[in-house]
Write a protein that holds these residues in place. Structure first.
Motif, short mmCIF file in Angstrom:
data_model
loop_
_atom_site.label_atom_id
_atom_site.label_comp_id
_atom_site.label_asym_id
_atom_site.label_seq_id
_atom_site.Cartn_x
_atom_site.Cartn_y
_atom_site.Cartn_z
N ALA A 215 1.11 -1.35 -0.11
CA ALA A 215 -0.26 -0.06 0.09
C ALA A 215 1.00 1.34 -0.07
CB ALA A 215 -1.11 -0.13 1.03
N VAL A 216 1.85 1.15 0.86
CA VAL A 216 2.86 2.42 0.70
C VAL A 216 3.64 2.50 -0.21
CG1 VAL A 216 4.88 3.50 1.86
CG2 VAL A 216 3.00 2.28 3.22
N ALA A 217 3.84 1.41 -1.34
CA ALA A 217 4.79 1.38 -2.64
C ALA A 217 3.82 2.06 -3.31
CB ALA A 217 4.90 0.16 -2.73
N GLU A 218 2.52 1.64 -3.41
CA GLU A 218 1.53 2.14 -4.53
C GLU A 218 1.32 3.79 -4.09
OE1 GLU A 218 -1.19 2.54 -7.49
OE2 GLU A 218 -0.09 0.53 -6.98
N ALA A 219 1.23 4.04 -3.00
CA ALA A 219 1.23 5.60 -2.53
C ALA A 219 2.52 6.46 -3.14
CB ALA A 219 0.90 5.85 -1.26
N ASN A 220 3.41 5.74 -3.02
CA ASN A 220 4.52 6.21 -3.43
C ASN A 220 4.74 6.41 -4.98
OD1 ASN A 220 6.02 6.47 -1.26
ND2 ASN A 220 7.15 4.73 -1.21
N LYS A 221 4.07 5.53 -5.52
CA LYS A 221 4.00 5.31 -7.36
C LYS A 221 2.95 6.46 -7.67
CE LYS A 221 2.84 1.89 -10.85
NZ LYS A 221 2.47 0.86 -11.17
#
Length: 176
Positions: free
Chosen positions: A108-114
């Motif tokens: 979820a955090v990786a997706e928000a970063n993306k």
């Protein structure tokens, strides 16, 4: 209301139970619905301790209203309800303070970063998730402070004594 709309005790009890069920059926949405003539919190206070009996079961990882739940339980709940809330808060803190939770949050955090067009290294991603974990734990510690109870006190003392926890987390645990 004067004169009372309902005078029969059984009907009053049934009406109270129905209102309690209704309030808790979509608690997270209804608690913030401000255009009501009477707010959910006001209604629960009026109905008394029986109206908050099932709120400890709503203290979960997916709840965004843990602080409000804790406040209502602390203010209105009877000793049994407060004890159940204390246990629920400890279970939640233990869930949040786990490697499993960190691994669950990474995508979820990786997706928000993306979405934000941020390029982060795996180490930076891990640090972001740990910071998020810290924020969530501190939020639960705040709720624990309101509810109290032996399980909460024991957990917070143990947490604050663990040198593996960051100084910030340990301070927050002691403050709670």
């Amino acid at each position: 209301h004067d004169p009372p709309l309902v005078t029969d005790d059984k009907v009053k009890a049934d009406l109270g139970a129905a209102l309690t069920f209704w309030a808790q059926a979509d608690f997270e949405s209804r608690i913030d619905y401000t255009s009501q003539q009477f707010g959910i919190e006001q209604m629960l206070r009026f109905l008394g301790p029986s109206a908050v009996k099932s709120l400890p079961g709503m203290i979960t990882e997916s709840s965004s209203k843990i602080d409000r739940l804790a406040s209502l339980i602390a203010e209105i709940g009877d000793a049994d309800t407060k004890a159940k809330a204390s246990d629920s808060l400890v279970r939640l803190a233990q869930t949040l303070d786990s490697d499993k939770w960190i691994e669950k949050q990474k995508p979820a955090v990786a997706e928000a970063n993306k979405r934000a067009n941020l390029k982060v290294t795996p180490e930076q991603l891990t640090e972001q998730v740990k910071k998020y974990q810290e924020q969530e734990l501190i939020r639960v510690f705040t709720a624990m402070k309101k509810v109290g109870g032996r399980p909460v006190v024991d957990y917070l003392f143990k947490f604050s004594a663990d040198k593996n926890n960051s100084e910030e987390r340990r301070k927050a645990a002691l403050a709670a």
